[in-house]
Design an enzyme around this catalytic site. Structure first.
Site, PDB file in Angstrom:
ATOM      1  N   ASN A 142      25.040  35.798  47.991  1.00 34.52           N
ATOM      2  CA  ASN A 142      24.362  34.764  48.769  1.00 34.52           C
ATOM      3  C   ASN A 142      24.164  35.247  50.196  1.00 34.52           C
ATOM      4  O   ASN A 142      25.029  35.906  50.777  1.00 34.52           O
ATOM      5  CB  ASN A 142      25.097  33.416  48.707  1.00 34.52           C
ATOM      6  CG  ASN A 142      26.533  33.453  49.158  1.00 34.52           C
ATOM      7  OD1 ASN A 142      27.223  34.447  48.976  1.00 34.52           O
ATOM      8  ND2 ASN A 142      26.992  32.378  49.756  1.00 34.52           N
ATOM      9  N   GLU A 177      22.966  33.679  53.789  1.00 37.46           N
ATOM     10  CA  GLU A 177      22.688  32.424  54.489  1.00 37.46           C
ATOM     11  C   GLU A 177      21.851  32.654  55.745  1.00 37.46           C
ATOM     12  O   GLU A 177      21.624  33.794  56.164  1.00 37.46           O
ATOM     13  CB  GLU A 177      24.022  31.736  54.835  1.00 37.46           C
ATOM     14  CG  GLU A 177      24.796  31.404  53.569  1.00 37.46           C
ATOM     15  CD  GLU A 177      26.026  30.553  53.808  1.00 37.46           C
ATOM     16  OE1 GLU A 177      26.504  30.466  54.965  1.00 37.46           O
ATOM     17  OE2 GLU A 177      26.512  29.978  52.813  1.00 37.46           O
ATOM     18  N   CYS A 186      20.725  32.007  47.196  1.00 40.59           N
ATOM     19  CA  CYS A 186      21.943  32.085  46.369  1.00 40.59           C
ATOM     20  C   CYS A 186      22.091  33.481  45.759  1.00 40.59           C
ATOM     21  O   CYS A 186      21.106  34.225  45.621  1.00 40.59           O
ATOM     22  CB  CYS A 186      21.873  31.075  45.239  1.00 40.59           C
ATOM     23  SG  CYS A 186      22.008  29.359  45.747  1.00 40.59           S
ATOM     24  N   GLU A 212      22.626  34.295  42.683  1.00 35.84           N
ATOM     25  CA  GLU A 212      21.904  34.442  41.412  1.00 35.84           C
ATOM     26  C   GLU A 212      20.449  34.847  41.659  1.00 35.84           C
ATOM     27  O   GLU A 212      19.911  35.745  41.007  1.00 35.84           O
ATOM     28  CB  GLU A 212      21.938  33.130  40.623  1.00 35.84           C
ATOM     29  CG  GLU A 212      23.320  32.699  40.189  1.00 35.84           C
ATOM     30  CD  GLU A 212      24.029  31.799  41.194  1.00 35.84           C
ATOM     31  OE1 GLU A 212      23.840  31.994  42.423  1.00 35.84           O
ATOM     32  OE2 GLU A 212      24.787  30.913  40.747  1.00 35.84           O
ATOM     33  N   CYS A 231      18.561  27.516  41.191  1.00 35.86           N
ATOM     34  CA  CYS A 231      18.794  28.786  40.490  1.00 35.86           C
ATOM     35  C   CYS A 231      18.597  28.626  38.988  1.00 35.86           C
ATOM     36  O   CYS A 231      18.100  29.530  38.318  1.00 35.86           O
ATOM     37  CB  CYS A 231      20.190  29.320  40.793  1.00 35.86           C
ATOM     38  SG  CYS A 231      20.302  30.076  42.425  1.00 35.86           S
TER      39      CYS A 231
HETATM   40  N1  THU Z   1      25.653  29.447  46.320  1.00 35.73           N
HETATM   41  C1  THU Z   1      25.362  30.506  45.522  1.00 35.73           C
HETATM   42  O1  THU Z   1      25.108  31.618  46.000  1.00 35.73           O
HETATM   43  N2  THU Z   1      25.357  30.315  44.192  1.00 35.73           N
HETATM   44  C2  THU Z   1      25.724  29.167  43.565  1.00 35.73           C
HETATM   45  O2  THU Z   1      25.748  29.112  42.335  1.00 35.73           O
HETATM   46  C3  THU Z   1      26.082  27.989  44.357  1.00 35.73           C
HETATM   47  C4  THU Z   1      25.923  28.121  45.822  1.00 35.73           C
HETATM   48  C5  THU Z   1      25.754  29.681  47.764  1.00 35.73           C
HETATM   49  C6  THU Z   1      24.713  29.022  48.625  1.00 35.73           C
HETATM   50  C7  THU Z   1      25.456  28.919  49.950  1.00 35.73           C
HETATM   51  O3  THU Z   1      25.355  30.164  50.615  1.00 35.73           O
HETATM   52  C8  THU Z   1      26.901  28.732  49.546  1.00 35.73           C
HETATM   53  O4  THU Z   1      27.000  29.193  48.210  1.00 35.73           O
HETATM   54  C9  THU Z   1      27.391  27.307  49.643  1.00 35.73           C
HETATM   55  O5  THU Z   1      26.557  26.446  48.950  1.00 35.73           O
END
Ligand code: THU
Length: 132
Positions: A43, A45, A54, A56, A92
């Site tokens: 992920n 941000e 994310c 995925e 996702c």
């Molecule tokens: N996030 C993911 O990368 N994958 C997931 O399946 C759920 C959420 C990330 C998005 C954000 O950077 C952090 O987790 C909190 O939501």
């Protein structure tokens, strides 16, 4: 080590690269390609929170960008150490459905190893918007 265990190890490595200064929630993904390669994603941000990607989707977009065929991915492992069991977000799930193989499996693991789950795409997004 099974291929699933190998993928989860790669997902853990990817989670170490998470850029998550706002949530501090690390997520890593590892995608198995048709030719046996593993493509990682984490992920990433942004201070404008909605721009966050994310793990995925990072893995899938990286794999497509590297020339792997959409629809050819049969397994993805997802790992997040800050929760008992990670479960892919709704956005996702729609992207997984479009870019992975129809019969693909998504293996998810958090800090509670006994809670590890393997889901089909149909289980993740039943009744999906799906034009194919
Ligand atoms: N996030 C993911 O990368 N994958 C997931 O399946 C759920 C959420 C990330 C998005 C954000 O950077 C952090 O987790 C909190 O939501």
């Amino acid at each position: 080590m099974t291929i699933e265990e190998h993928l989860m190890e790669q997902a853990k490595r990817a989670a170490d690269r998470s850029y998550s200064p706002y949530s501090h929630f690390h997520v890593g993904a590892a995608l198995l390609t048709a030719d046996g390669e593993v493509v990682q994603g984490c992920n990433v941000e942004n201070i404008s929170y909605g721009l966050t990607n994310c793990a995925e989707r990072s893995a899938l977009f990286a794999a497509i960008s590297q020339g792997h065929a959409p629809g050819s991915f049969r397994v993805m492992a997802v790992y997040a150490p800050n929760v008992a069991l990670i479960s892919p977000c709704g956005a996702c799930r729609q992207v997984l459905l479009e870019l992975m193989d129809r019969g693909a499996l998504v293996i998810c693991q958090g800090s509670d190893l006994a809670a590890t789950r393997t889901w089909t795409l149909e289980q993740l997004l039943p009744g999906a918007f799906d034009a194919f």
